[in-house]
Each structure stands twice: as C-alpha cells, then as structure tokens.
Design a protein around this motif. Structure first.
Motif, PDB file in Angstrom:
ATOM      1  N   HIS A   1     -23.075  54.784 -53.979  1.00  0.00           N
ATOM      2  CA  HIS A   1     -22.336  55.707 -53.102  1.00  0.00           C
ATOM      3  C   HIS A   1     -22.274  57.145 -53.598  1.00  0.00           C
ATOM      4  O   HIS A   1     -21.199  57.618 -53.772  1.00  0.00           O
ATOM      5  CB  HIS A   1     -21.281  54.985 -52.552  1.00  0.00           C
ATOM      6  CG  HIS A   1     -21.397  53.858 -51.776  1.00  0.00           C
ATOM      7  ND1 HIS A   1     -21.263  52.610 -52.036  1.00  0.00           N
ATOM      8  CD2 HIS A   1     -21.649  53.727 -50.373  1.00  0.00           C
ATOM      9  CE1 HIS A   1     -21.712  51.719 -51.325  1.00  0.00           C
ATOM     10  NE2 HIS A   1     -21.742  52.430 -50.187  1.00  0.00           N
ATOM     11  N   ASN A   2     -23.250  57.744 -54.077  1.00  0.00           N
ATOM     12  CA  ASN A   2     -23.105  58.776 -54.701  1.00  0.00           C
ATOM     13  C   ASN A   2     -24.052  59.920 -53.876  1.00  0.00           C
ATOM     14  O   ASN A   2     -24.614  59.737 -52.825  1.00  0.00           O
ATOM     15  CB  ASN A   2     -24.133  58.873 -56.089  1.00  0.00           C
ATOM     16  CG  ASN A   2     -25.438  58.184 -56.180  1.00  0.00           C
ATOM     17  OD1 ASN A   2     -25.928  58.307 -55.077  1.00  0.00           O
ATOM     18  ND2 ASN A   2     -25.612  57.768 -57.200  1.00  0.00           N
ATOM     19  N   TRP A   3     -24.424  61.208 -54.571  1.00  0.00           N
ATOM     20  CA  TRP A   3     -25.088  62.165 -53.835  1.00  0.00           C
ATOM     21  C   TRP A   3     -26.501  61.655 -53.369  1.00  0.00           C
ATOM     22  O   TRP A   3     -26.932  62.108 -52.265  1.00  0.00           O
ATOM     23  CB  TRP A   3     -24.939  63.525 -54.506  1.00  0.00           C
ATOM     24  CG  TRP A   3     -25.342  64.712 -53.791  1.00  0.00           C
ATOM     25  CD1 TRP A   3     -26.541  65.345 -53.972  1.00  0.00           C
ATOM     26  CD2 TRP A   3     -24.765  65.120 -52.488  1.00  0.00           C
ATOM     27  NE1 TRP A   3     -26.803  66.383 -53.066  1.00  0.00           N
ATOM     28  CE2 TRP A   3     -25.671  66.397 -52.023  1.00  0.00           C
ATOM     29  CE3 TRP A   3     -23.619  64.870 -51.845  1.00  0.00           C
ATOM     30  CZ2 TRP A   3     -25.432  66.996 -50.897  1.00  0.00           C
ATOM     31  CZ3 TRP A   3     -23.355  65.593 -50.888  1.00  0.00           C
ATOM     32  CH2 TRP A   3     -24.334  66.605 -50.104  1.00  0.00           C
ATOM     33  N   ASP A   4     -27.089  61.312 -54.241  1.00  0.00           N
ATOM     34  CA  ASP A   4     -28.505  60.733 -53.705  1.00  0.00           C
ATOM     35  C   ASP A   4     -28.311  59.803 -52.371  1.00  0.00           C
ATOM     36  O   ASP A   4     -29.223  59.792 -51.844  1.00  0.00           O
ATOM     37  CB  ASP A   4     -28.972  59.796 -54.701  1.00  0.00           C
ATOM     38  CG  ASP A   4     -29.472  60.621 -55.969  1.00  0.00           C
ATOM     39  OD1 ASP A   4     -29.476  62.070 -55.953  1.00  0.00           O
ATOM     40  OD2 ASP A   4     -29.723  60.196 -57.125  1.00  0.00           O
TER      41      ASP A   4
ATOM     42  N   ALA B   1     -29.341  59.726 -46.555  1.00  0.00           N
ATOM     43  CA  ALA B   1     -29.005  59.135 -45.239  1.00  0.00           C
ATOM     44  C   ALA B   1     -29.035  60.627 -44.358  1.00  0.00           C
ATOM     45  O   ALA B   1     -29.652  59.995 -43.105  1.00  0.00           O
ATOM     46  CB  ALA B   1     -27.401  58.678 -45.340  1.00  0.00           C
ATOM     47  N   GLN B   2     -28.923  61.621 -44.865  1.00  0.00           N
ATOM     48  CA  GLN B   2     -29.194  62.872 -44.184  1.00  0.00           C
ATOM     49  C   GLN B   2     -30.562  63.072 -43.634  1.00  0.00           C
ATOM     50  O   GLN B   2     -30.754  63.259 -42.517  1.00  0.00           O
ATOM     51  CB  GLN B   2     -28.568  64.037 -44.553  1.00  0.00           C
ATOM     52  CG  GLN B   2     -26.846  63.828 -44.757  1.00  0.00           C
ATOM     53  CD  GLN B   2     -26.266  65.034 -45.318  1.00  0.00           C
ATOM     54  OE1 GLN B   2     -26.842  65.459 -46.296  1.00  0.00           O
ATOM     55  NE2 GLN B   2     -25.177  65.701 -44.651  1.00  0.00           N
ATOM     56  N   LYS B   3     -31.393  62.719 -44.653  1.00  0.00           N
ATOM     57  CA  LYS B   3     -32.821  62.874 -44.348  1.00  0.00           C
ATOM     58  C   LYS B   3     -33.430  61.858 -43.306  1.00  0.00           C
ATOM     59  O   LYS B   3     -34.120  62.003 -42.494  1.00  0.00           O
ATOM     60  CB  LYS B   3     -33.467  62.399 -45.491  1.00  0.00           C
ATOM     61  CG  LYS B   3     -33.579  63.975 -46.546  1.00  0.00           C
ATOM     62  CD  LYS B   3     -34.397  63.703 -47.674  1.00  0.00           C
ATOM     63  CE  LYS B   3     -34.071  65.006 -48.693  1.00  0.00           C
ATOM     64  NZ  LYS B   3     -34.743  64.803 -50.044  1.00  0.00           N
ATOM     65  N   ILE B   4     -33.014  60.627 -43.390  1.00  0.00           N
ATOM     66  CA  ILE B   4     -33.132  59.541 -42.285  1.00  0.00           C
ATOM     67  C   ILE B   4     -32.600  60.158 -41.132  1.00  0.00           C
ATOM     68  O   ILE B   4     -33.469  60.011 -39.935  1.00  0.00           O
ATOM     69  CB  ILE B   4     -32.271  58.219 -42.747  1.00  0.00           C
ATOM     70  CG1 ILE B   4     -33.228  57.553 -44.129  1.00  0.00           C
ATOM     71  CG2 ILE B   4     -32.630  57.298 -41.575  1.00  0.00           C
ATOM     72  CD1 ILE B   4     -32.404  56.386 -44.401  1.00  0.00           C
TER      73      ILE B   4
END
Length: 135
Positions: A35-38, A43-46
C-alpha cells in the motif's frame, strides 16, 4: 479524459501543493510495502483506462482519482483485515473540505474510499465501481 483535472486540483494553490506533497510522502514511508505510492499510481492508471470506456462526468472522474489517492493514506491491519479505509475516508473528507471542495463531493469521495475496505459498493454508482475495480 486524462489526469488534467486531477493535476489542476492539486496545483490550484500552494496549500493544495503542500498537502499533495506531504500526503504522497506518507505512501513512501518505510513501513509501506504493498500500500505504497506505486500501488496508488497503478490504481489511478487502471481508473484512467476504465474511465475512457464509459461516459463519466469530469466531476466523477476527479472524485475517482481523489478517492484512489486517499484510499490507503491511513493503512492499518488487524486480525480481522484492513481497517484504515474508514479513517482514510474521513481524513479525505476533512482535508478536501479544507481545500474548499464542495461538501457533497468530499462526502462522495469518502463513500468511494469506504467501499475499498470490502470491495462492496456503498452507493452503487459507476464511479464507485471504477474505484473498487482499480484498487
């Protein structure tokens, strides 16, 4: 529809920029593994991909992106599972209200975040389902 609304939101004032940088830094903390920035960026790209395939308003799109940004900001795990989503949702609503987002939108983002705790929609909207699928 791309990230432009999302970036406009975070770049709209020094207060917005400061909060973004501070919160983003929390995702890079030493105790963050999955649960990090990656995870947030992924998730935002999806969500971007899913939003391209449906008719979503610009406001809904912004709410999806903000919900994904905040959804794991507080990450705690207990024997019964993840418990931080409720706190993350409340924190998001508080911060977004202070950033002068309309109360209705801030509350909606809170609901979207809550739904990531068990991946069951609270309001059963298309935007909320995109948040859940993206997480």
């Amino acid at each position: 529809m791309e990230y432009h609304l999302y970036f406009q939101f975070w770049n709209s004032s020094p207060k917005h920029q400061f909060l973004y940088e501070h919160l983003k830094g929390l995702y890079d903390g030493p105790n963050r593994h999955y649960h990090n920035w990656d995870h947030i960026e992924y998730a935002q790209k999806i969500a971007v991909t899913l939003c391209h395939d449906v008719d979503l308003s610009e406001q809904d799109y912004l709410e999806v992106q903000l919900a994904l940004f905040f959804h794991d900001i507080i990450h705690t795990t207990t024997a019964s599972g993840h418990t931080g989503e409720m706190d993350s949702g409340e924190l998001a609503e508080l911060f977004l209200s202070h950033l002068e987002m309309e109360a209705k939108s801030a509350r909606q983002i809170n609901y979207y975040i809550w739904s990531t705790s068990n991946h069951i929609p609270v309001k059963d909207t298309l935007a909320e389902k995109i948040v859940i699928c993206s997480d």
